[in-house]
Motif scaffolding. Structure first.
Motif, PDB file in Angstrom:
ATOM      1  N   LEU A 153      50.495  75.981   7.298  1.00  0.00           N
ATOM      2  CA  LEU A 153      51.564  76.930   6.973  1.00  0.00           C
ATOM      3  C   LEU A 153      51.643  78.085   7.975  1.00  0.00           C
ATOM      4  CD1 LEU A 153      51.138  77.076   3.098  1.00  0.00           C
ATOM      5  CD2 LEU A 153      53.208  76.351   4.325  1.00  0.00           C
ATOM      6  N   ALA A 154      50.570  78.285   8.731  1.00  0.00           N
ATOM      7  CA  ALA A 154      50.510  79.431   9.631  1.00  0.00           C
ATOM      8  C   ALA A 154      50.766  79.055  11.092  1.00  0.00           C
ATOM      9  CB  ALA A 154      49.133  80.089   9.517  1.00  0.00           C
ATOM     10  N   THR A 155      51.047  77.784  11.349  1.00  0.00           N
ATOM     11  CA  THR A 155      51.104  77.305  12.741  1.00  0.00           C
ATOM     12  C   THR A 155      52.212  76.259  12.923  1.00  0.00           C
ATOM     13  OG1 THR A 155      49.625  75.428  12.344  1.00  0.00           O
ATOM     14  CG2 THR A 155      48.565  77.512  12.889  1.00  0.00           C
ATOM     15  N   GLY A 156      52.287  75.726  14.146  1.00  0.00           N
ATOM     16  CA  GLY A 156      53.211  74.625  14.415  1.00  0.00           C
ATOM     17  C   GLY A 156      52.541  73.272  14.196  1.00  0.00           C
ATOM     18  N   GLY A 157      51.274  73.281  13.832  1.00  0.00           N
ATOM     19  CA  GLY A 157      50.543  72.017  13.665  1.00  0.00           C
ATOM     20  C   GLY A 157      49.720  72.026  12.397  1.00  0.00           C
ATOM     21  N   ALA A 179      38.404  79.234  -1.276  1.00  0.00           N
ATOM     22  CA  ALA A 179      39.500  80.026  -0.698  1.00  0.00           C
ATOM     23  C   ALA A 179      39.538  81.399  -1.352  1.00  0.00           C
ATOM     24  CB  ALA A 179      40.830  79.307  -0.920  1.00  0.00           C
ATOM     25  N   ASP A 180      39.216  82.436  -0.556  1.00  0.00           N
ATOM     26  CA  ASP A 180      39.390  83.818  -1.039  1.00  0.00           C
ATOM     27  C   ASP A 180      40.851  84.001  -1.427  1.00  0.00           C
ATOM     28  OD1 ASP A 180      36.872  84.846  -0.678  1.00  0.00           O
ATOM     29  OD2 ASP A 180      37.378  86.044   1.093  1.00  0.00           O
ATOM     30  N   GLU A 181      41.116  84.601  -2.565  1.00  0.00           N
ATOM     31  CA  GLU A 181      42.539  84.716  -2.965  1.00  0.00           C
ATOM     32  C   GLU A 181      43.327  85.584  -1.981  1.00  0.00           C
ATOM     33  OE1 GLU A 181      42.183  88.267  -6.250  1.00  0.00           O
ATOM     34  OE2 GLU A 181      43.314  86.509  -6.872  1.00  0.00           O
ATOM     35  N   GLY A 188      45.562  83.317   0.284  1.00  0.00           N
ATOM     36  CA  GLY A 188      44.505  82.330   0.032  1.00  0.00           C
ATOM     37  C   GLY A 188      44.812  81.474  -1.190  1.00  0.00           C
ATOM     38  N   SER A 189      45.118  82.134  -2.306  1.00  0.00           N
ATOM     39  CA  SER A 189      45.355  81.366  -3.540  1.00  0.00           C
ATOM     40  C   SER A 189      46.732  80.711  -3.528  1.00  0.00           C
ATOM     41  CB  SER A 189      45.202  82.258  -4.774  1.00  0.00           C
ATOM     42  OG  SER A 189      46.029  83.392  -4.666  1.00  0.00           O
ATOM     43  N   ARG A 190      47.740  81.383  -2.989  1.00  0.00           N
ATOM     44  CA  ARG A 190      49.088  80.804  -3.017  1.00  0.00           C
ATOM     45  C   ARG A 190      49.275  79.721  -1.955  1.00  0.00           C
ATOM     46  NH1 ARG A 190      53.273  83.221  -1.609  1.00  0.00           N
ATOM     47  NH2 ARG A 190      52.337  84.831  -0.313  1.00  0.00           N
ATOM     48  N   LEU A 191      48.708  79.953  -0.752  1.00  0.00           N
ATOM     49  CA  LEU A 191      49.053  79.102   0.393  1.00  0.00           C
ATOM     50  C   LEU A 191      47.915  78.150   0.780  1.00  0.00           C
ATOM     51  CD1 LEU A 191      50.796  81.879   2.551  1.00  0.00           C
ATOM     52  CD2 LEU A 191      51.819  80.397   0.812  1.00  0.00           C
ATOM     53  N   THR A 192      46.704  78.705   0.982  1.00  0.00           N
ATOM     54  CA  THR A 192      45.584  77.850   1.380  1.00  0.00           C
ATOM     55  C   THR A 192      45.285  76.821   0.285  1.00  0.00           C
ATOM     56  OG1 THR A 192      44.665  79.483   2.871  1.00  0.00           O
ATOM     57  CG2 THR A 192      43.105  77.873   1.970  1.00  0.00           C
ATOM     58  N   ALA A 193      45.220  77.286  -0.962  1.00  0.00           N
ATOM     59  CA  ALA A 193      44.924  76.351  -2.058  1.00  0.00           C
ATOM     60  C   ALA A 193      46.065  75.330  -2.199  1.00  0.00           C
ATOM     61  CB  ALA A 193      44.714  77.111  -3.357  1.00  0.00           C
ATOM     62  N   TRP A 194      47.301  75.762  -1.941  1.00  0.00           N
ATOM     63  CA  TRP A 194      48.453  74.847  -2.046  1.00  0.00           C
ATOM     64  C   TRP A 194      48.325  73.722  -1.012  1.00  0.00           C
ATOM     65  CZ3 TRP A 194      52.609  73.806   1.415  1.00  0.00           C
ATOM     66  CH2 TRP A 194      53.662  73.067   0.858  1.00  0.00           C
ATOM     67  N   GLU A 195      48.083  74.108   0.255  1.00  0.00           N
ATOM     68  CA  GLU A 195      48.088  73.037   1.266  1.00  0.00           C
ATOM     69  C   GLU A 195      46.833  72.174   1.209  1.00  0.00           C
ATOM     70  OE1 GLU A 195      48.394  75.547   5.195  1.00  0.00           O
ATOM     71  OE2 GLU A 195      47.047  73.887   5.640  1.00  0.00           O
ATOM     72  N   VAL A 205      39.391  78.500  -5.781  1.00  0.00           N
ATOM     73  CA  VAL A 205      39.897  79.839  -5.469  1.00  0.00           C
ATOM     74  C   VAL A 205      38.963  80.872  -6.092  1.00  0.00           C
ATOM     75  CG1 VAL A 205      41.813  81.448  -5.859  1.00  0.00           C
ATOM     76  CG2 VAL A 205      42.293  79.034  -5.354  1.00  0.00           C
ATOM     77  N   LEU A 206      38.671  81.928  -5.344  1.00  0.00           N
ATOM     78  CA  LEU A 206      37.862  83.015  -5.906  1.00  0.00           C
ATOM     79  C   LEU A 206      38.502  84.342  -5.553  1.00  0.00           C
ATOM     80  CD1 LEU A 206      34.865  83.773  -3.611  1.00  0.00           C
ATOM     81  CD2 LEU A 206      36.269  81.773  -3.168  1.00  0.00           C
ATOM     82  N   VAL A 207      38.246  85.351  -6.377  1.00  0.00           N
ATOM     83  CA  VAL A 207      38.727  86.687  -6.001  1.00  0.00           C
ATOM     84  C   VAL A 207      37.874  87.161  -4.824  1.00  0.00           C
ATOM     85  CG1 VAL A 207      39.621  87.234  -8.285  1.00  0.00           C
ATOM     86  CG2 VAL A 207      37.286  87.909  -7.685  1.00  0.00           C
ATOM     87  N   ASP A 208      38.472  87.953  -3.944  1.00  0.00           N
ATOM     88  CA  ASP A 208      37.786  88.336  -2.696  1.00  0.00           C
ATOM     89  C   ASP A 208      36.404  88.935  -2.970  1.00  0.00           C
ATOM     90  OD1 ASP A 208      40.289  87.627  -1.814  1.00  0.00           O
ATOM     91  OD2 ASP A 208      40.863  89.627  -1.152  1.00  0.00           O
TER      92      ASP A 208
END
Ligand code: MRU
Length: 334
Positions: A153-157, A179-181, A188-195, A205-208
């Motif tokens: 989500l953060a890159t072209g690849g 994944a830190d939220e 972290g929770s919305r995007l990293t956990a999603w992908e 997912v954990l709170v920071d």
């Protein structure tokens, strides 16, 4: 699995199509942006975010500028977010491509489009190489802690920090990601956990503020994060909360890796002292996502990034390999 494309040309070729990351994980909404101002707003509001992705979006946006306004459009786009050096790097490339054109407006447009496409394709390739180099640092069964979103989500690849995870998993190793939220905007929770869950990678997912006790409990083998700007001495700016994570990792003797493409390395910045940190609006903290979580007139401290000193970083993974102190990243564009 479908490829995630946070930014690409629109189907009619006349605009920039983004996956609106403000809507994730609830909805997968794509928007076609038609003007420089549309792309500026998308970058400023984090509809498109992550250092490489905002560079790509800004490069594409310059193809939407009137012929005589390329330089002013580049200055406007560069001001959207000051910390990620990829933004200025991509716009400089586009301006250099424009300066070489001696012909018609149509030639200018086609040169700009070709350069923006190259920036996107080169980023995809750099992500792949980062993934290959980074995967070598991830043993079978690894429990990996990450912060913010340094994925597709953060890159072209396929991402930077998460590219290492994806490649390790594709090579048959078991990897569990914590994944830190990532307060306050929850990348972290919305995007990293999603992908990651979409890719079938086990994710928690954990709170920071739970990261240090998770390390103390012996549940983390290594940390890997992305970067928004890496100075010549290896000091690294990344999402706010990265620095305390690196301190906690050092305290517990856990390797702390940074992964980034060479477009994130800034030869013009000697150390982290020189990195300008973006500060964002108070309401992201007081009433993020529409819920009042602090008095509406409370003062707020909301830096978007912090700087992790090179001394706390075990190694930096780039498309060129795994770099260790004293750092020599090779020739850099900026
Ligand atoms: O504010 P954001 O979401 O753009 O912050 C993003 C990060 O801090 C990422 O870790 C960084 O840009 C690297 S993305 C490959």
């Amino acid at each position: 699995m479908d490829v995630i494309e946070p930014v690409r040309w629109s189907d009619d070729g006349a605009g920039v199509r983004i996956l609106d990351q403000r809507e994730l994980p609830a909805r997968e909404v794509y928007r076609d942006l038609r003007t420089v101002e549309d792309v500026f707003a998308a970058i400023a509001t984090l509809a498109v975010r992550g250092a490489p992705a905002i560079g790509i979006a800004a490069a594409m946006a310059l193809t939407l500028a009137p012929d005589d306004q390329v330089a002013s459009a580049a200055a406007r786009l560069a001001s959207a977010r000051p910390t990620a050096v990829n933004l200025r790097w991509a716009l400089d490339r586009m301006e250099r491509a424009a300066e070489k054109v001696r012909g018609s407006p149509a030639e200018l447009r086609s040169a700009l489009r070709a350069e923006a496409t190259r920036i996107l394709e080169e980023d995809r390739e750099m992500c792949r190489r980062i993934g290959e180099h980074g995967a070598a640092l991830i043993p079978d069964g690894a429990r990996v802690l990450t912060h913010c979103n340094a994925g597709a989500l953060a890159t072209g690849g396929m991402g930077t920090a998460l590219a290492a995870v994806y490649v390790a998993a594709s090579e048959g190793r078991k990897v569990h990601v914590y994944a830190d939220e990532t307060r306050p905007l929850l990348q972290g929770s919305r995007l990293t956990a999603w992908e990651l869950t979409r890719a079938g990678i086990p994710t928690t997912v954990l709170v920071d503020s739970a990261a240090a006790s998770l390390m103390k409990a012996g549940e983390i083998d290594l940390c890997i994060v992305g970067a928004d700007r890496i100075a010549r001495n290896g000091d690294t700016a990344n999402k706010i909360g990265t620095y305390p994570l690196a301190i906690a990792a050092a305290h517990h003797g856990i390797p702390f890796y940074v992964a980034a493409p060479t477009s994130t390395f800034d030869a013009g910045t000697a150390s982290g002292e020189e990195i300008l940190i973006e500060h964002r609006g108070a309401d992201e903290v007081r009433c993020g996502f529409g819920t009042l979580t602090a008095p509406i007139d409370a003062d707020v401290y909301n830096p978007a990034f912090d700087v992790t000193p090179a001394t706390l970083i075990t190694a930096i993974v780039s498309d060129r390999g795994v770099h260790r102190a004293p750092y020599d990243f090779g020739p850099l564009a900026r």
